[in-house]
Scaffold this motif. Sequence first.
Motif, PDB file in Angstrom:
ATOM      1  N   MET A  71       0.764  -1.331  -0.160  1.00 49.47           N
ATOM      2  CA  MET A  71       0.734   0.457   0.142  1.00 49.47           C
ATOM      3  C   MET A  71       0.380   1.281   0.445  1.00 49.47           C
ATOM      4  O   MET A  71       1.660   1.425   1.065  1.00 49.47           O
ATOM      5  CB  MET A  71      -1.377  -0.151   1.213  1.00 49.47           C
ATOM      6  N   SER A  72       0.500   1.431  -0.878  1.00 49.75           N
ATOM      7  CA  SER A  72       1.334   3.396  -1.298  1.00 49.75           C
ATOM      8  C   SER A  72       0.742   4.703  -0.898  1.00 49.75           C
ATOM      9  O   SER A  72       0.031   4.672  -0.200  1.00 49.75           O
ATOM     10  CB  SER A  72       2.456   3.376  -2.270  1.00 49.75           C
ATOM     11  N   VAL A  73       2.081   5.822  -0.224  1.00 49.67           N
ATOM     12  CA  VAL A  73       0.959   6.825   0.196  1.00 49.67           C
ATOM     13  C   VAL A  73       1.193   7.763  -0.632  1.00 49.67           C
ATOM     14  O   VAL A  73       2.296   7.969  -1.207  1.00 49.67           O
ATOM     15  CB  VAL A  73       2.205   6.627   1.450  1.00 49.67           C
ATOM     16  N   ALA A  74      -0.358   8.324  -0.744  1.00 49.49           N
ATOM     17  CA  ALA A  74      -0.020   9.427  -1.588  1.00 49.49           C
ATOM     18  C   ALA A  74      -0.829  11.182  -0.921  1.00 49.49           C
ATOM     19  O   ALA A  74      -1.405  11.582  -2.076  1.00 49.49           O
ATOM     20  CB  ALA A  74      -0.583   9.819  -2.659  1.00 49.49           C
ATOM     21  N   PHE A  75      -0.571  11.035   0.410  1.00 49.88           N
ATOM     22  CA  PHE A  75      -1.108  12.198   1.410  1.00 49.88           C
ATOM     23  C   PHE A  75      -0.382  13.254   1.085  1.00 49.88           C
ATOM     24  O   PHE A  75       0.643  13.341   1.666  1.00 49.88           O
ATOM     25  CB  PHE A  75      -1.737  12.014   2.085  1.00 49.88           C
ATOM     26  N   GLU A  89      -3.196   7.608   5.753  1.00 45.21           N
ATOM     27  CA  GLU A  89      -3.822   7.695   6.636  1.00 45.21           C
ATOM     28  C   GLU A  89      -4.672   8.666   6.655  1.00 45.21           C
ATOM     29  O   GLU A  89      -4.466   9.640   8.124  1.00 45.21           O
ATOM     30  CB  GLU A  89      -4.706   6.063   7.348  1.00 45.21           C
ATOM     31  N   ILE A  90      -6.147   9.138   6.363  1.00 45.44           N
ATOM     32  CA  ILE A  90      -6.845   9.815   7.022  1.00 45.44           C
ATOM     33  C   ILE A  90      -8.085   9.687   7.314  1.00 45.44           C
ATOM     34  O   ILE A  90      -8.908   8.579   7.481  1.00 45.44           O
ATOM     35  CB  ILE A  90      -7.467  11.024   6.082  1.00 45.44           C
ATOM     36  N   SER A 121      -4.834   5.256   1.274  1.00 41.02           N
ATOM     37  CA  SER A 121      -3.969   5.273  -0.637  1.00 41.02           C
ATOM     38  C   SER A 121      -3.791   4.264  -0.616  1.00 41.02           C
ATOM     39  O   SER A 121      -3.325   3.590  -0.521  1.00 41.02           O
ATOM     40  CB  SER A 121      -3.330   6.262  -1.057  1.00 41.02           C
ATOM     41  N   VAL A 122      -4.389   3.640  -2.085  1.00 35.90           N
ATOM     42  CA  VAL A 122      -3.636   2.404  -2.485  1.00 35.90           C
ATOM     43  C   VAL A 122      -3.555   2.475  -3.789  1.00 35.90           C
ATOM     44  O   VAL A 122      -4.444   3.146  -4.734  1.00 35.90           O
ATOM     45  CB  VAL A 122      -5.260   0.741  -2.435  1.00 35.90           C
ATOM     46  N   PHE A 155     -11.579   2.961   0.913  1.00 34.35           N
ATOM     47  CA  PHE A 155     -12.267   3.299   2.069  1.00 34.35           C
ATOM     48  C   PHE A 155     -11.300   1.801   3.587  1.00 34.35           C
ATOM     49  O   PHE A 155     -11.935   1.028   2.991  1.00 34.35           O
ATOM     50  CB  PHE A 155     -13.648   3.548   2.643  1.00 34.35           C
ATOM     51  N   ALA A 156     -10.600   1.942   4.409  1.00 34.06           N
ATOM     52  CA  ALA A 156      -9.739   1.096   5.440  1.00 34.06           C
ATOM     53  C   ALA A 156     -11.752   1.256   6.445  1.00 34.06           C
ATOM     54  O   ALA A 156     -11.342  -0.357   6.698  1.00 34.06           O
ATOM     55  CB  ALA A 156      -8.836   1.799   5.881  1.00 34.06           C
TER      56      ALA A 156
END
Lengths: 164, 164, 164
Positions: free
Chosen positions: A1-5, A105-106, A137-138, A144-145
């Motif tokens: 799971m990459s992160v893009a926030f 995550e948010i 972000s996937v 939604f987790a």
Amino acid sequence: MSVAFAPSNAAALRSALDELYANYIGCLDEERFEEWPEFFTDPCLYKIIPRINVERGLPLATWLCESRGYLHDRVVAIRKTSVYGPRYIRRFVSAIRVLRASESEIEVRANYAAYETLPDELTRVFSVGQYRDRVVSVDGQMKFAEKICIFDSELVPNSLIYPL
Amino acid sequence: MSVAFAPSNAAALRSALDELYANYIGCLDEERFEEWPEFFTDPCLYKIIPRINVERGLPLATWLCESRGYLHDRVVAIRKTSVYGPRYIRRFVSAIRVLRASESEIEVRANYAAYETLPDELTRVFSVGQYRDRVVSVDGQMKFAEKICIFDSELVPNSLIYPL
Amino acid sequence: MSVAFAPSNAAALRSALDELYANYIGCLDEERFEEWPEFFTDPCLYKIIPRINVERGLPLATWLCESRGYLHDRVVAIRKTSVYGPRYIRRFVSAIRVLRASESEIEVRANYAAYETLPDELTRVFSVGQYRDRVVSVDGQMKFAEKICIFDSELVPNSLIYPL
């Protein structure tokens, strides 16, 4: 799971969330239920629960799905096994709030309202409540987790057939 | 008709659409009906139609206006020729979605809710439904080339006097 | 009072306003009333008034608070002195419009809807109306210098216990 926030850019984050919720609602209101599980991670947590239970710490939920497979089961129920009269549900979201935005995550809260229209009847308020969501972000897409729908009316809606 | 959309900047486009719909609703809710046709191109398509007709492919619309002149006629009807009791309508928009954004136009869907308040009565839900709009840029300003209001209740509202 | 508005960047301003209203509604819906006065300047103007009075130029307001102290008194009334049955109120905001943005303040209008849920009852529309607000920047934070809630129903709601 990459992160893009990019929590540093509040306007861009808010815009992306607006888009996520608009797409989510559009999917459900247009009854494209087969696409609905794709808004979630796998595993995930999707729960519809009365506010009184949340406030009293009671765990009993009206709906509880813990994976995309569970969500898919719901769709099968809607399409094949449930018996119910035709109806339209239309959803609204407002006051989307970012409680916390980390790199991974948010945490989001928002209000939802759902209206029900039965054939030959006027539209009525079906349910209002709060979304308490964890968004991750996937592959560059927001998913939604966790999505907890907490509805205000102590009465369990007698016709909760479609997701909120 | 010049073109000024920047689909590459999703946040800016979303913000501009938010503003367009807020201004549109503000114009109607504040009963500045004379300004209403200015939100449209000329010619244009403005239609209010029940969802059941859309789903069954039936063309019959409750309102149909194909130019600013038609829209203006509606305003004249509201101001001069229609007979109806006083009422307030208040509109809400949510879940604005860009379906497609080219250089020359944007296809947008959104949910609307309208509430009606009659004198000495409580506010009630009047109509909920979906906007299906085509937005173009005219001299740098967003205009509706097409605005289709699809209402959920199969009952034709008995007092559709003001636009949606 | 320092000034931090950037009217040249419409998208950033709109995003900041979205956040302000979402936080305001979140505070009230989650019944964190003690935090509510912090959304205002001191002095301030907070008013709840029927639309008919506004249109007829009648000054009589249902609620009128002219300082944080007054707002705080309201909170004390909610927590200690008022007698009322339990209820949930859930608020929605839509069509946020910037009427005017100078370097020192923003004039904003928006629509609000509030829903009420009593124990063992279905959710119903409680009040819809318009916010007419003046927003200023205090130490880099947006605050309401003025917030006028104009409700559409000529009936004064019989249970206006919580703020709008």
